[in-house]
Design an enzyme around this catalytic site. Structure first.
Site, PDB file in Angstrom:
ATOM      1  N   ARG A  56       0.852  -1.197   0.000  1.00  0.00           N
ATOM      2  CA  ARG A  56       0.000   0.000   0.000  1.00  0.00           C
ATOM      3  C   ARG A  56       0.884   1.242   0.000  1.00  0.00           C
ATOM      4  NH1 ARG A  56      -1.400   1.764   4.552  1.00  0.00           N
ATOM      5  NH2 ARG A  56      -2.157  -0.195   5.428  1.00  0.00           N
ATOM      6  N   TYR A 109     -17.030  16.345 -15.532  1.00  0.00           N
ATOM      7  CA  TYR A 109     -17.345  14.922 -15.632  1.00  0.00           C
ATOM      8  C   TYR A 109     -18.367  14.569 -14.547  1.00  0.00           C
ATOM      9  CZ  TYR A 109     -16.595   9.904 -15.029  1.00  0.00           C
ATOM     10  OH  TYR A 109     -16.757   8.559 -14.895  1.00  0.00           O
ATOM     11  N   ASP A 181      -8.000  18.582 -14.791  1.00  0.00           N
ATOM     12  CA  ASP A 181      -8.276  17.204 -15.190  1.00  0.00           C
ATOM     13  C   ASP A 181      -7.853  17.088 -16.653  1.00  0.00           C
ATOM     14  OD1 ASP A 181      -9.396  14.814 -16.129  1.00  0.00           O
ATOM     15  OD2 ASP A 181     -11.134  14.954 -14.792  1.00  0.00           O
ATOM     16  N   LYS A 206      -8.572   5.966 -19.308  1.00  0.00           N
ATOM     17  CA  LYS A 206      -8.920   6.464 -20.634  1.00  0.00           C
ATOM     18  C   LYS A 206      -7.702   6.415 -21.563  1.00  0.00           C
ATOM     19  CE  LYS A 206     -12.723   7.125 -18.354  1.00  0.00           C
ATOM     20  NZ  LYS A 206     -13.056   8.380 -17.694  1.00  0.00           N
TER      21      LYS A 206
HETATM   22  C1  PLP Z   1     -13.532   8.831 -16.428  1.00  0.00           C
HETATM   23  C2  PLP Z   1     -13.204  10.198 -15.963  1.00  0.00           C
HETATM   24  C3  PLP Z   1     -12.947  10.469 -14.607  1.00  0.00           C
HETATM   25  C4  PLP Z   1     -13.091   9.415 -13.523  1.00  0.00           C
HETATM   26  O1  PLP Z   1     -12.154   8.401 -13.637  1.00  0.00           O
HETATM   27  P1  PLP Z   1     -12.410   6.872 -13.214  1.00  0.00           P
HETATM   28  O2  PLP Z   1     -11.162   6.196 -13.628  1.00  0.00           O
HETATM   29  O3  PLP Z   1     -13.624   6.412 -13.963  1.00  0.00           O
HETATM   30  O4  PLP Z   1     -12.647   6.867 -11.740  1.00  0.00           O
HETATM   31  C5  PLP Z   1     -12.591  11.752 -14.269  1.00  0.00           C
HETATM   32  N1  PLP Z   1     -12.489  12.732 -15.192  1.00  0.00           N
HETATM   33  C6  PLP Z   1     -12.742  12.506 -16.499  1.00  0.00           C
HETATM   34  C7  PLP Z   1     -12.622  13.629 -17.469  1.00  0.00           C
HETATM   35  C8  PLP Z   1     -13.102  11.241 -16.926  1.00  0.00           C
HETATM   36  O5  PLP Z   1     -13.371  11.039 -18.221  1.00  0.00           O
END
Ligand code: PLP
Length: 386
Positions: A56, A109, A181, A206
């Site tokens: 961890r 998001y 982000d 992603k």
């Molecule tokens: C998918 C996404 C998230 C969240 O991420 P997870 O891996 O699904 O927890 C946050 N910001 C954006 C822009 C996303 O597309």
């Protein structure tokens, strides 16, 4: 880009393949092994080998990914988490306390919005919404208690563009952190820390992972002190990326540059086709000259990415039917993989924003344009639009 040790610096594509990844000293393995292990033998009490005691706190496969992430974003510290939302939660609970205020975008998001509005709000964190594409709205929105200005650019699902350098200045003047982000752009297309942001957030699920086979998240900071605080909380809260997930993300990142180039090329062709289609009312893609954020995007991004949204003539039902008719574009949530996806944000990814300031248009369709043959993609969209 300069490295935290001031060493000879390689270009992005080289760092993507090599940063954090020396050949294994024992075997010469050229790819970091999956250290599928929870604990480590100590050479006498407290005699840790390489600082590892419990996975961890740290795990060598995760360390490789974390060093790689820091190098790619040009930051001092990278941290890998079990999901994008675990990364966001760790960041927000590290830097906020009850009574603090966070300024959030009007097109965040859906899951990020849910974290602010349904979870952190119960712990006394205040939030309000600003139009991040309009600096005046952001300046008017900051308060004496604002600790964080949160921005997504390009945003999800409306592909809005915010000027990172301008927002960084506004946040700095307000004594707040600018968090970007960077999930939609990836560090190959956009480097928020170099533009003045304090923290970059990723859903590595992603484009970083890139193959729809792993869920993960990341934080990268420019400031080593903040990086240390985040690392402390990462261990204290425990939402870490596991060894195999870290390995998958590292593997995906090796091809990030070539994938993003192809995603951007294919998305540009798709957006151009959609603008000419009679069943399409509006195309949202920052690469189109008529997009409101085109100039800012051209200034701060290397290319315009693989995400395209559009509004369908005939409203919600027509938009849902387009999603249902698509064949090569797979109907599904998420984005950023090599395969193309289609979805209806209002009923799928952004259903949790219904009735709020972040509600998305009902006639909206979102595409994650993959790296298949663009001719096949255009043909599928043509038949789906009828
Ligand atoms: C998918 C996404 C998230 C969240 O991420 P997870 O891996 O699904 O927890 C946050 N910001 C954006 C822009 C996303 O597309």
């Amino acid at each position: 880009m300069s490295d935290q040790h001031g060493q000879q610096q390689y270009a992005f594509e080289t760092l993507a393949i090599h940063a954090g990844q020396e050949a294994d000293p024992q075997t010469g393995a050229v790819v970091p092994p999956i250290y599928q292990v929870s604990t480590y033998k100590q050479d006498g009490v407290g005699g840790l080998r390489g600082g590892y005691e419990y996975s961890r706190s740290a795990n060598p496969t995760r360390t490789a990914l974390e060093e790689n992430l820091a190098a790619l974003e040009g930051g001092r510290r990278g941290l890998a988490f079990a999901s994008g939302l675990a990364a966001e939660d760790c960041l927000l609970r590290t830097v906020l306390k009850p009574g603090d205020h966070i300024l959030i975008p009007n097109d965040a998001y859906g899951g990020t919005f849910r974290l602010f509005s349904k979870v952190l709000q119960r712990w006394g964190v205040e939030w309000s919404v600003a139009d991040m594409h309009n600096p005046e709205s952001v300046r008017a929105g900051v308060r004496a208690t604002t600790r964080v200005v949160w921005v997504e650019t390009p945003s999800n699902p409306l592909l809005g563009i915010a000027d990172i350098a301008v927002l960084a200045q506004i946040a700095r003047d307000a004594g707040a952190l600018l968090v970007v982000d960077n999930t939609f752009a990836s560090p190959y297309l956009q480097q928020p820390l170099a533009l003045g942001a304090d923290v970059v957030v990723h859903s590595t699920t992603k484009y970083m992972g890139g193959h729809s086979d792993v869920v993960g998240g990341a934080l990268v900071t420019a400031d080593a002190g903040l990086g240390e605080e985040l690392a402390y909380h990462q261990n204290a809260m425990g939402g870490v990326a596991g060894p195999f997930d870290s390995w998958l993300v590292l593997r995906g990142i090796k091809t990030l540059g070539v994938r993003m180039d192809r995603h951007s090329e294919n998305a540009t062709r798709v957006a151009e086709m959609l603008t000419r289609h009679p069943s399409v009312v509006q195309v949202l893609y920052p690469g189109l000259p008529e997009h409101a954020g085109h100039e800012v995007a051209a200034k701060q991004m290397k290319a315009f990415g693989g995400m395209v949204s559009f509004r369908v003539a005939g409203g919600e039902q027509a938009a849902v039917e387009v999603c249902n008719r698509a064949q090569l574009f797979t109907l599904g949530e998420s984005l950023g993989g090599v395969e193309s996806l289609i979805e209806h944000p209002g009923r799928m990814t952004h259903a949790s924003a219904a009735g709020s300031a972040l509600e998305v248009p009902a006639d909206l369709v979102r595409l994650s344009v993959g790296i298949e043959s663009v001719d096949d993609l255009l043909a599928d969209l043509g038949q789906a639009l009828g």
